[in-house]
Design a protein around this motif. Structure first.
Motif, PDB file in Angstrom:
ATOM      1  N   TYR A   1       0.837  -1.191   0.000  1.00  0.00           N
ATOM      2  CA  TYR A   1       0.000   0.000   0.000  1.00  0.00           C
ATOM      3  C   TYR A   1       0.875   1.245   0.000  1.00  0.00           C
ATOM      4  CZ  TYR A   1      -3.189   3.603   1.672  1.00  0.00           C
ATOM      5  OH  TYR A   1      -3.909   4.766   1.800  1.00  0.00           O
ATOM      6  N   SER A   2       0.779   2.025  -1.063  1.00  0.00           N
ATOM      7  CA  SER A   2       1.516   3.290  -1.168  1.00  0.00           C
ATOM      8  C   SER A   2       0.549   4.418  -0.842  1.00  0.00           C
ATOM      9  CB  SER A   2       2.083   3.462  -2.568  1.00  0.00           C
ATOM     10  OG  SER A   2       2.993   2.417  -2.847  1.00  0.00           O
TER      11      SER A   2
ATOM     12  N   VAL B   1     -12.801  -8.577  -0.987  1.00  0.00           N
ATOM     13  CA  VAL B   1     -12.643  -7.130  -0.762  1.00  0.00           C
ATOM     14  C   VAL B   1     -13.576  -6.346  -1.678  1.00  0.00           C
ATOM     15  CG1 VAL B   1     -11.070  -5.170  -1.039  1.00  0.00           C
ATOM     16  CG2 VAL B   1     -10.301  -7.210   0.152  1.00  0.00           C
ATOM     17  N   LEU B   2     -13.606  -6.713  -2.971  1.00  0.00           N
ATOM     18  CA  LEU B   2     -14.473  -5.996  -3.918  1.00  0.00           C
ATOM     19  C   LEU B   2     -15.951  -6.200  -3.572  1.00  0.00           C
ATOM     20  CD1 LEU B   2     -12.586  -6.672  -7.251  1.00  0.00           C
ATOM     21  CD2 LEU B   2     -12.609  -4.565  -5.906  1.00  0.00           C
ATOM     22  N   LYS B   3     -16.283  -7.371  -3.081  1.00  0.00           N
ATOM     23  CA  LYS B   3     -17.666  -7.646  -2.686  1.00  0.00           C
ATOM     24  C   LYS B   3     -18.055  -6.843  -1.443  1.00  0.00           C
ATOM     25  CE  LYS B   3     -20.591 -11.531  -1.363  1.00  0.00           C
ATOM     26  NZ  LYS B   3     -20.608 -12.968  -1.083  1.00  0.00           N
ATOM     27  N   ARG B   4     -17.155  -6.774  -0.475  1.00  0.00           N
ATOM     28  CA  ARG B   4     -17.444  -6.058   0.779  1.00  0.00           C
ATOM     29  C   ARG B   4     -17.532  -4.548   0.567  1.00  0.00           C
ATOM     30  NH1 ARG B   4     -13.817  -5.918   6.281  1.00  0.00           N
ATOM     31  NH2 ARG B   4     -15.183  -4.525   7.408  1.00  0.00           N
TER      32      ARG B   4
ATOM     33  N   ASN C   1      -8.833  -1.110  -7.570  1.00  0.00           N
ATOM     34  CA  ASN C   1      -7.621  -1.615  -8.218  1.00  0.00           C
ATOM     35  C   ASN C   1      -6.755  -2.461  -7.291  1.00  0.00           C
ATOM     36  OD1 ASN C   1      -7.879  -0.334 -10.868  1.00  0.00           O
ATOM     37  ND2 ASN C   1      -7.806   1.549  -9.672  1.00  0.00           N
ATOM     38  N   ILE C   2      -7.347  -3.017  -6.253  1.00  0.00           N
ATOM     39  CA  ILE C   2      -6.564  -3.715  -5.237  1.00  0.00           C
ATOM     40  C   ILE C   2      -5.816  -4.931  -5.787  1.00  0.00           C
ATOM     41  CG2 ILE C   2      -8.372  -5.236  -4.341  1.00  0.00           C
ATOM     42  CD1 ILE C   2      -7.173  -4.239  -1.506  1.00  0.00           C
TER      43      ILE C   2
END
Length: 86
Positions: free
Chosen positions: A8-9, A35-38, A64-65
């Motif tokens: 993570y930047s 993550v995208l669902k949550r 974009n994770i």
């Protein structure tokens, strides 16, 4: 369980940094999906940021994770800029 790394930047001029967060999950694909669902569009209609591993993430970062999650093999084969920490 698969060993993964979240890179993570954060920040911009004059203050910025990179957090390297190791963790375990069922698989890289399962993590990205969960993550995208949550943190979906409905979540971001009510909230301006998401919290993951203690970091505040914008909708763009969450969307974009998949670009910031690495398996250990990917991490050691692709990331040439390693932080030096004592």
């Amino acid at each position: 369980m698969e060993k993964l790394i979240y890179k993570y930047s954060w920040g911009g001029e004059p203050c910025s940094g990179t957090a390297i967060i190791p963790f375990q999950y069922k698989s890289k694909d399962d993590f990205v999906y969960d993550v995208l669902k949550r943190f979906d569009k409905k979540y971001f209609k009510k909230n301006s940021f998401a919290t993951l591993f203690g970091e505040y993430l914008t909708k763009e970062v969450v969307d974009n994770i998949e670009n910031d999650i690495y398996t250990l093999e990917e991490w050691f084969n692709t990331d040439t800029q390693r932080p030096f920490v004592l």
